[in-house]
Design a protein around this motif. Structure first.
Motif, PDB file in Angstrom:
ATOM      1  N   LEU A  71      -0.905 -29.490 -31.734  1.00 43.15           N
ATOM      2  CA  LEU A  71      -0.676 -30.513 -30.624  1.00 43.15           C
ATOM      3  C   LEU A  71      -1.727 -31.473 -30.506  1.00 43.15           C
ATOM      4  CD1 LEU A  71       1.352 -28.278 -27.935  1.00 43.15           C
ATOM      5  CD2 LEU A  71       2.179 -29.785 -29.409  1.00 43.15           C
ATOM      6  N   VAL A  72      -2.943 -31.160 -30.136  1.00 48.81           N
ATOM      7  CA  VAL A  72      -4.027 -31.891 -30.169  1.00 48.81           C
ATOM      8  C   VAL A  72      -3.964 -32.849 -31.429  1.00 48.81           C
ATOM      9  CG1 VAL A  72      -6.595 -32.045 -29.951  1.00 48.81           C
ATOM     10  CG2 VAL A  72      -5.443 -30.791 -28.510  1.00 48.81           C
ATOM     11  N   THR A  73      -4.163 -32.376 -32.597  1.00 51.42           N
ATOM     12  CA  THR A  73      -4.423 -33.121 -33.697  1.00 51.42           C
ATOM     13  C   THR A  73      -3.149 -34.215 -33.919  1.00 51.42           C
ATOM     14  OG1 THR A  73      -5.342 -31.294 -34.970  1.00 51.42           O
ATOM     15  CG2 THR A  73      -4.392 -32.946 -36.541  1.00 51.42           C
ATOM     16  N   GLU A  74      -2.163 -33.776 -33.745  1.00 50.26           N
ATOM     17  CA  GLU A  74      -0.788 -34.598 -33.921  1.00 50.26           C
ATOM     18  C   GLU A  74      -0.934 -35.642 -32.963  1.00 50.26           C
ATOM     19  OE1 GLU A  74       3.288 -34.072 -35.656  1.00 50.26           O
ATOM     20  OE2 GLU A  74       3.525 -33.563 -33.440  1.00 50.26           O
ATOM     21  N   ALA A  75      -1.258 -35.359 -31.693  1.00 50.20           N
ATOM     22  CA  ALA A  75      -1.166 -36.369 -30.666  1.00 50.20           C
ATOM     23  C   ALA A  75      -2.308 -37.551 -31.221  1.00 50.20           C
ATOM     24  CB  ALA A  75      -1.635 -35.763 -29.313  1.00 50.20           C
ATOM     25  N   GLN A  76      -3.322 -37.016 -31.626  1.00 47.92           N
ATOM     26  CA  GLN A  76      -4.600 -37.887 -31.798  1.00 47.92           C
ATOM     27  C   GLN A  76      -3.958 -38.940 -33.172  1.00 47.92           C
ATOM     28  OE1 GLN A  76      -7.834 -35.211 -32.032  1.00 47.92           O
ATOM     29  NE2 GLN A  76      -8.803 -36.021 -30.226  1.00 47.92           N
ATOM     30  N   THR A  77      -3.321 -38.171 -34.019  1.00 46.73           N
ATOM     31  CA  THR A  77      -3.109 -38.898 -35.363  1.00 46.73           C
ATOM     32  C   THR A  77      -2.078 -39.792 -34.939  1.00 46.73           C
ATOM     33  OG1 THR A  77      -3.357 -36.963 -36.813  1.00 46.73           O
ATOM     34  CG2 THR A  77      -1.954 -38.454 -37.686  1.00 46.73           C
ATOM     35  N   LEU A  78      -1.065 -39.522 -34.460  1.00 41.93           N
ATOM     36  CA  LEU A  78      -0.042 -40.646 -34.191  1.00 41.93           C
ATOM     37  C   LEU A  78      -0.338 -41.877 -33.069  1.00 41.93           C
ATOM     38  CD1 LEU A  78       3.347 -38.144 -33.636  1.00 41.93           C
ATOM     39  CD2 LEU A  78       2.386 -39.473 -35.701  1.00 41.93           C
ATOM     40  N   LEU A  79      -1.216 -41.486 -32.167  1.00 46.71           N
ATOM     41  CA  LEU A  79      -1.886 -42.529 -31.270  1.00 46.71           C
ATOM     42  C   LEU A  79      -2.554 -43.410 -32.118  1.00 46.71           C
ATOM     43  CD1 LEU A  79      -2.961 -40.434 -28.300  1.00 46.71           C
ATOM     44  CD2 LEU A  79      -1.523 -42.424 -28.558  1.00 46.71           C
ATOM     45  N   ARG A  80      -3.496 -43.103 -33.257  1.00 47.83           N
ATOM     46  CA  ARG A  80      -4.211 -43.922 -34.082  1.00 47.83           C
ATOM     47  C   ARG A  80      -3.174 -44.683 -34.933  1.00 47.83           C
ATOM     48  NH1 ARG A  80      -7.918 -38.900 -34.887  1.00 47.83           N
ATOM     49  NH2 ARG A  80      -9.657 -39.292 -33.419  1.00 47.83           N
ATOM     50  N   LEU A  81      -2.148 -44.001 -35.399  1.00 49.66           N
ATOM     51  CA  LEU A  81      -1.176 -44.542 -36.309  1.00 49.66           C
ATOM     52  C   LEU A  81      -0.249 -45.497 -35.738  1.00 49.66           C
ATOM     53  CD1 LEU A  81       0.267 -44.611 -39.190  1.00 49.66           C
ATOM     54  CD2 LEU A  81       1.886 -42.687 -38.390  1.00 49.66           C
ATOM     55  N   SER A  82      -0.144 -45.509 -34.336  1.00 50.25           N
ATOM     56  CA  SER A  82       0.570 -46.452 -33.635  1.00 50.25           C
ATOM     57  C   SER A  82      -0.040 -47.656 -33.147  1.00 50.25           C
ATOM     58  CB  SER A  82       1.501 -45.769 -32.615  1.00 50.25           C
ATOM     59  OG  SER A  82       0.234 -45.455 -31.570  1.00 50.25           O
ATOM     60  N   GLY A  83      -1.476 -47.531 -33.139  1.00 47.27           N
ATOM     61  CA  GLY A  83      -2.178 -48.536 -32.575  1.00 47.27           C
ATOM     62  C   GLY A  83      -2.260 -48.539 -31.152  1.00 47.27           C
ATOM     63  N   VAL A  84      -1.688 -47.781 -30.492  1.00 53.28           N
ATOM     64  CA  VAL A  84      -1.444 -47.642 -28.929  1.00 53.28           C
ATOM     65  C   VAL A  84      -2.884 -47.582 -28.277  1.00 53.28           C
ATOM     66  CG1 VAL A  84      -0.490 -46.172 -27.041  1.00 53.28           C
ATOM     67  CG2 VAL A  84       0.846 -46.936 -28.851  1.00 53.28           C
ATOM     68  N   GLN A  85      -3.233 -48.285 -27.461  1.00 56.33           N
ATOM     69  CA  GLN A  85      -4.338 -48.258 -26.608  1.00 56.33           C
ATOM     70  C   GLN A  85      -4.259 -47.670 -25.206  1.00 56.33           C
ATOM     71  OE1 GLN A  85      -6.477 -51.998 -26.896  1.00 56.33           O
ATOM     72  NE2 GLN A  85      -6.097 -52.191 -28.973  1.00 56.33           N
ATOM     73  N   ARG A  86      -3.115 -47.741 -24.792  1.00 57.03           N
ATOM     74  CA  ARG A  86      -2.949 -47.335 -23.590  1.00 57.03           C
ATOM     75  C   ARG A  86      -1.684 -46.437 -23.096  1.00 57.03           C
ATOM     76  NH1 ARG A  86      -3.732 -49.236 -17.887  1.00 57.03           N
ATOM     77  NH2 ARG A  86      -2.000 -49.010 -16.559  1.00 57.03           N
ATOM     78  N   VAL A  87      -1.769 -45.113 -22.886  1.00 57.24           N
ATOM     79  CA  VAL A  87      -0.799 -44.155 -22.754  1.00 57.24           C
ATOM     80  C   VAL A  87      -0.320 -44.262 -21.168  1.00 57.24           C
ATOM     81  CG1 VAL A  87      -0.155 -41.704 -22.869  1.00 57.24           C
ATOM     82  CG2 VAL A  87      -1.333 -42.807 -24.652  1.00 57.24           C
ATOM     83  N   GLU A  88       0.854 -44.664 -20.696  1.00 60.11           N
ATOM     84  CA  GLU A  88       1.075 -45.070 -19.573  1.00 60.11           C
ATOM     85  C   GLU A  88       1.794 -43.851 -18.711  1.00 60.11           C
ATOM     86  OE1 GLU A  88       3.599 -48.508 -19.874  1.00 60.11           O
ATOM     87  OE2 GLU A  88       1.535 -49.634 -19.075  1.00 60.11           O
ATOM     88  N   SER A  89       2.340 -42.606 -19.414  1.00 58.55           N
ATOM     89  CA  SER A  89       2.849 -41.442 -18.930  1.00 58.55           C
ATOM     90  C   SER A  89       2.571 -40.420 -19.906  1.00 58.55           C
ATOM     91  CB  SER A  89       4.071 -41.540 -18.293  1.00 58.55           C
ATOM     92  OG  SER A  89       5.060 -41.833 -19.334  1.00 58.55           O
ATOM     93  N   VAL A  90       2.905 -39.204 -19.559  1.00 61.11           N
ATOM     94  CA  VAL A  90       2.874 -37.952 -20.583  1.00 61.11           C
ATOM     95  C   VAL A  90       3.850 -36.951 -19.792  1.00 61.11           C
ATOM     96  CG1 VAL A  90       1.544 -36.042 -21.454  1.00 61.11           C
ATOM     97  CG2 VAL A  90       0.297 -38.211 -20.910  1.00 61.11           C
ATOM     98  N   PHE A  91       4.736 -36.435 -20.769  1.00 59.61           N
ATOM     99  CA  PHE A  91       5.678 -35.838 -20.335  1.00 59.61           C
ATOM    100  C   PHE A  91       5.573 -34.344 -20.992  1.00 59.61           C
ATOM    101  CE2 PHE A  91       9.907 -33.567 -19.584  1.00 59.61           C
ATOM    102  CZ  PHE A  91      10.274 -34.078 -18.451  1.00 59.61           C
ATOM    103  N   PHE A  92       5.597 -33.103 -20.519  1.00 62.12           N
ATOM    104  CA  PHE A  92       5.634 -31.703 -21.222  1.00 62.12           C
ATOM    105  C   PHE A  92       6.917 -31.171 -21.166  1.00 62.12           C
ATOM    106  CE2 PHE A  92       1.119 -32.664 -20.468  1.00 62.12           C
ATOM    107  CZ  PHE A  92       0.326 -32.159 -21.675  1.00 62.12           C
ATOM    108  N   GLY A  93       7.800 -31.295 -22.182  1.00 62.78           N
ATOM    109  CA  GLY A  93       9.022 -30.781 -21.866  1.00 62.78           C
ATOM    110  C   GLY A  93       9.264 -29.669 -23.147  1.00 62.78           C
TER     111      GLY A  93
END
Length: 438
Positions: A71-93
């Motif tokens: 989960l940690v690895t994929e979160a970091q990979t997709l954030l870098r791939l997306s170029g997203v600089q600000r995460v405005e909310s997180v939802f654990f479902g």
């Protein structure tokens, strides 16, 4: 672990400051392409409910350390791939994410904070089932950085809970709700289902009234959907249970939303009601067609893959089965199984269908962010069918934009049968097909 604890501590300070001072204002605006919500899917449950067809698994044993690492690895990979600089909310479902350890939640939040800006006052929601959430565990999730809970209560009738295959009783649900409100005041949402087989309007309204005496500031009303392949679907098909009555379900919904309005709740979306400003900012991102990144087995996402040189928003689905997903994450850094580029018309259809789910609807400014050439008036203003809906008071099209009335929200699906073809027609007129041989 210490860094995760530091982020959680900062989050608690920010949360308290916002309550006392009304703080929590966003820093300087960030471009839409650089902002996103993050959804994290925990795929495991204690048992499968009779109505559920979500991507979930009943494991004999879970290697949580391996799942956490992926989960940690994929979160970091997709954030870098997306170029997203600000995460405005997180939802654990899920699944049932309250079965995960608070350490897993803390590790994911810390990974997000290391890769992008995660403001200390960002909404961090955890879905909770009553049987997996004693007070001590809820407190530990709070210490890990969770600041909002969504409780899968579903019913206050033990017979109905058994029919749904839930593992908790009504008493369990109310006890968890009381503990959640004590630990997360003003930040607790509850789900209540309607339209069950043989369910009657009066007893269901009694449940809602009882819930309103005990609940916090956010309620979601969901109509049961019989899904092929579920145990409940099979029982109805075989005649062991009566089919849900759609007219009775519609009456429950209308009576329920009226009751919530009288209690001071704003119906800010078709199924969601809030008072005292307790809207879900994470879900609001979905309805406003903002970017969101889906992490975990079977998670969905919508973002522009900047890191891959992409120009169009992509719909992404991660590999469903947890073990296969983990293998792919270890090999490639993420487990994206399917990527589909959304065309401009497809995106506008999402903007229309999702935006009209809210009481705000689609403002002119919001529409222009996605379609700068055609205005809402250009698309819908000259349509006789749309004008009939306006005259009936189901839709409003004015200086604010396009939105459903309170009556219109209850029949949105039927309104879209008129609006979507009109959008498609206007789009085709704007972009005519090339003449063969021209």
């Amino acid at each position: 672990r210490a860094r995760a604890g530091a982020w959680a501590a900062a989050a608690r300070v920010a949360q308290g400051r916002r309550r006392v001072e009304g703080a929590g204002r966003s820093p300087s605006p960030v471009a839409r392409s650089q902002r996103a919500a993050l959804y994290v899917h925990w795929p495991y449950c204690e048992k499968r409910c009779s109505y559920c067809n979500f991507n979930k698994y009943i494991p004999r044993g879970v290697d949580e350390a391996a799942m956490r690492s992926c989960l940690v690895t994929e979160a970091q990979t997709l954030l870098r791939l997306s170029g997203v600089q600000r995460v405005e909310s997180v939802f654990f479902g899920g699944g049932t994410p309250s079965l995960a350890s608070p350490h897993t939640v803390a590790a994911v939040l810390e990974a997000v904070a290391q890769t992008a800006h995660l403001p200390a006052d960002s909404e961090v929601t955890l879905e909770v089932n009553p049987t997996s959430a004693p007070a001590s565990r809820l407190a530990a999730f709070g210490a890990a950085g969770v600041n909002r809970l969504s409780i899968g209560l579903q019913s206050l009738d033990d017979t109905e809970l058994q029919l749904l295959g839930r593992t908790h009783s009504a008493s369990d649900a109310l006890q968890t709700l009381a503990e959640a409100r004590r630990l997360f005041p003003g930040r607790v949402s509850v789900d209540l289902m309607l339209g069950l087989p043989a369910q009657q309007v009066g007893p269901w309204l009694w449940q809602l009234e009882e819930l309103l005496r005990r609940c916090d500031d956010h309620v979601s009303l969901y109509q049961l959907s019989l899904e092929r392949g579920t145990a409940l679907f099979t029982r109805v098909q075989r005649g062991a249970l009566p089919a849900p009555d759609p007219e009775r379900a519609a009456e429950m919904y209308q009576e329920g939303r009226a009751l919530l309005r009288e209690a001071g709740f704003r119906q800010y979306e078709v199924s969601n009601f809030a008072r005292h400003g307790a809207l879900s900012t994470h879900n609001w991102t979905y309805w406003q067609c903002g970017q969101y990144i889906g992490v975990g087995p079977g998670a969905h996402g919508r973002f522009v893959p900047q890191g891959a040189g992409g120009l169009a928003r992509e719909a992404r689905i991660q590999t469903l089965e947890p073990d296969n997903w983990m293998k792919e994450v270890k090999l490639f850094g993420h487990g994206t199984r399917k990527r589909v580029s959304l065309g401009e018309l497809e995106l506008l259809e999402e903007v229309l269908a999702m935006g009209l789910r809210t009481d705000v609807g689609i403002t002119h400014q919001h529409w222009q962010q996605f379609e700068p050439q055609l205005t809402l008036g250009d698309v819908f203003g000259a349509s006789e069918e749309v004008n009939r809906l306006l005259e009936q008071g189901l839709l409003l099209l004015d200086h604010r934009g396009l939105r459903c009335s309170w009556e219109g929200l209850a029949v949105l699906d039927s309104l879209l049968l008129t609006l979507l073809p009109r959008l498609q027609e206007a789009w085709q007129q704007k972009t005519p097909s090339p003449v063969p041989g021209g």
